[in-house]
Enzyme design. Structure first.
Site, short mmCIF file in Angstrom:
data_model
loop_
_atom_site.label_atom_id
_atom_site.label_comp_id
_atom_site.label_asym_id
_atom_site.label_seq_id
_atom_site.Cartn_x
_atom_site.Cartn_y
_atom_site.Cartn_z
N HIS A 4 16.97 -29.54 1.39
CA HIS A 4 16.83 -30.28 0.07
C HIS A 4 16.12 -31.55 0.21
O HIS A 4 15.24 -31.81 -0.66
CB HIS A 4 18.17 -30.59 -0.80
CG HIS A 4 18.58 -29.27 -1.40
ND1 HIS A 4 18.92 -28.05 -0.79
CD2 HIS A 4 18.44 -29.02 -2.66
CE1 HIS A 4 19.33 -27.21 -1.91
NE2 HIS A 4 18.96 -27.66 -3.02
N LYS A 36 29.37 -23.45 -3.81
CA LYS A 36 30.96 -23.45 -4.14
C LYS A 36 31.24 -25.02 -4.62
O LYS A 36 30.62 -25.96 -4.24
CB LYS A 36 31.42 -22.90 -2.85
CG LYS A 36 31.68 -24.18 -1.90
CD LYS A 36 33.01 -24.17 -0.77
CE LYS A 36 32.48 -24.57 0.32
NZ LYS A 36 33.27 -25.62 1.04
#
Lengths: 165, 280
Positions: free
Chosen positions: A36, A101
């Site tokens: 990222h 999650k």
């Protein structure tokens, strides 16, 4: 049950309800912390991303190495909150969905609404089972990052829960 | 003196790394099954079914239960009548982890420096905790720790006046703030007392206790039961999608402390809280 197939369009997402169980098939791209950081650095430098973000699914996951004669080792979602810093920038760039999650920050939830994207949860810890849903795995970028590299995974019926849209 | 070779230690550690990551503990599986029976809603049932099925597949296919095969934490109880020959004990343990993670196709999740972050590509160095005990045996326990749950852990230096109510509040807040991140249902390890660093170590060691066992001190056993009830009323549930089972157990390890303090550490373990041990 609702099924989704990549590449996705905004209208695929439009019909989803929060809390709904869906099955996703097609190509998903793994990207976690280090990837990222690099993706956003590329965007900030005005350079192209190593895969088509538009209509894609980003899977916050770093797989285990594939044992002999297997496509992939165990693979499952990591904590999404660590990607919160980067996600709005990526959503501004192109429509896509995110898979991980745990909860997202208010900023990410707002960006999801603003850009018509979606965040879906996978079941944390069910990684041996998820490995069986992966039909193909190929490195795409940043291989020097090891498990944090970007892989394209061809998945069949990945079970997910719509969390934010 | 009894002699144990460094090679014996390396072999044992390598095997424990693979076993801990691929074979869920019988206590955990039993607790997940019990939780499955207690849930009434569809989603928590499905999540628990998935986790149980996942544990079964991992065992059958010899695959890691979770892709986060953790930073290897090793506990060594070294008998004081043991002499380790043929190499340094520290090196033997690191060699064992290196080999276990390579041969078991486990993920390398360790970076050399916390800020510069280059992956060491062999999952070392290992976190090792030694205790010296009477006798001529060595007990090794490998507890691979994933960071989805580790990141949700916390230490707080409470005041004596905060008492039991303060301790319980801190545990509850820590589990509540963790939400779905640590892959619930979790195991909650609590270290109470000692000093700043000992409280954290006690909390980690509390995760090694088998789920379903009773605290030997009736006072703390009562606190554990009450806290488990409170945690399971948070409605975080399996996977964080809501439900009755947020934790499988709360384990508290108390220790003597200073007249001025009440250190409390909460170490969160994930739904599989892995650990395997052997005595040599």
């Amino acid at each position: 049950m609702t099924t989704l197939h990549t590449p996705l369009t905004p209208s695929d997402i439009h019909l989803l309800r929060e809390g709904e169980h869906v099955l996703l098939s097609g190509v998903v791209y793994t990207a976690r912390d280090a990837a990222h950081k690099r993706l956003v650095e590329l965007l900030d430098a005005g350079r192209p991303l190593p895969f088509p973000l538009e209509g894609s699914a980003l899977f916050y996951a770093g797989p285990c190495p594939a044992p002999p004669e297997r496509v992939i080792g165990s693979v499952g979602p990591t904590t999404s909150g660590r990607m919160d810093l980067y996600s709005p920038r990526l959503m501004r760039e192109a429509f896509h969905i995110m898979i991980g999650k745990g909860p997202r920050s208010p900023e990410v939830v707002a960006a999801i609404r603003q850009y018509g994207c979606a965040y879906l949860s996978a079941i944390g810890g069910a990684a041996a089972l998820t490995a069986r849903r992966v039909e193909r795995a190929e490195p795409v970028a940043f291989e020097e990052l090891g498990t944090e590299a970007i892989f394209s995974l061809t998945v069949k019926d990945l079970p997910l829960i719509v969390t934010n849209r | 003196m009894r002699e144990i070779t460094a090679a014996q230690i390396t072999d044992a550690i390598a095997q424990l790394c693979v076993e801990a990551n691929t074979h869920a503990g019988a206590d955990i599986v039993a607790a997940l099954e019990q939780a499955r029976a207690a849930e009434t809603e569809e989603t928590p049932r499905q999540v628990l079914d998935t986790l149980l099925q996942n544990a079964k597949i991992a065992r059958e296919d010899n695959l890691p239960i979770c892709q986060d095969t953790g930073m290897a934490v090793v506990f060594v109880e070294l008998g004081q009548e043991v002499h380790i020959t043929g190499g340094a004990l520290d090196g033997a343990i690191n060699d064992g982890v290196r080999r276990g993670y390579r041969e078991g196709y486990l993920r390398n999740s360790v970076v050399r420096d916390p800020v510069r972050r280059d992956n060491t590509n062999d999952n070392t160095p290992v976190v090792i905790h030694y205790t010296v005990v009477p006798g001529d045996t060595v007990t090794l326990t490998v507890a691979p720790k994933g960071f989805g749950s580790e990141n949700m852990s916390a230490v707080k230096m409470l005041n004596p006046s905060d008492g039991l109510a303060g301790l319980e509040r801190f545990v509850l807040e820590t589990v509540r703030d963790a939400g779905g991140n640590p892959c619930p249902p979790v195991v909650v390890g609590v270290g109470a007392g000692g000093t700043f660093e000992l409280a954290a170590l006690l909390a980690k060691k509390a995760l090694l206790r088998d789920v379903g066992t009773v605290n030997p001190d009736p006072f703390w056993d009562d606190v554990e039961r009450r806290l488990l009830g409170a945690v399971n009323s948070l409605n975080i549930g399996p996977g964080g999608f809501g439900g009755k089972t947020t934790a499988l157990a709360v384990h508290i390890s108390p220790y003597a402390t200073h007249i001025a303090g009440l250190p409390v550490a909460v170490n969160i373990g994930c739904h599989v809280t892995r650990h395997k041990g052997v005595m040599i």
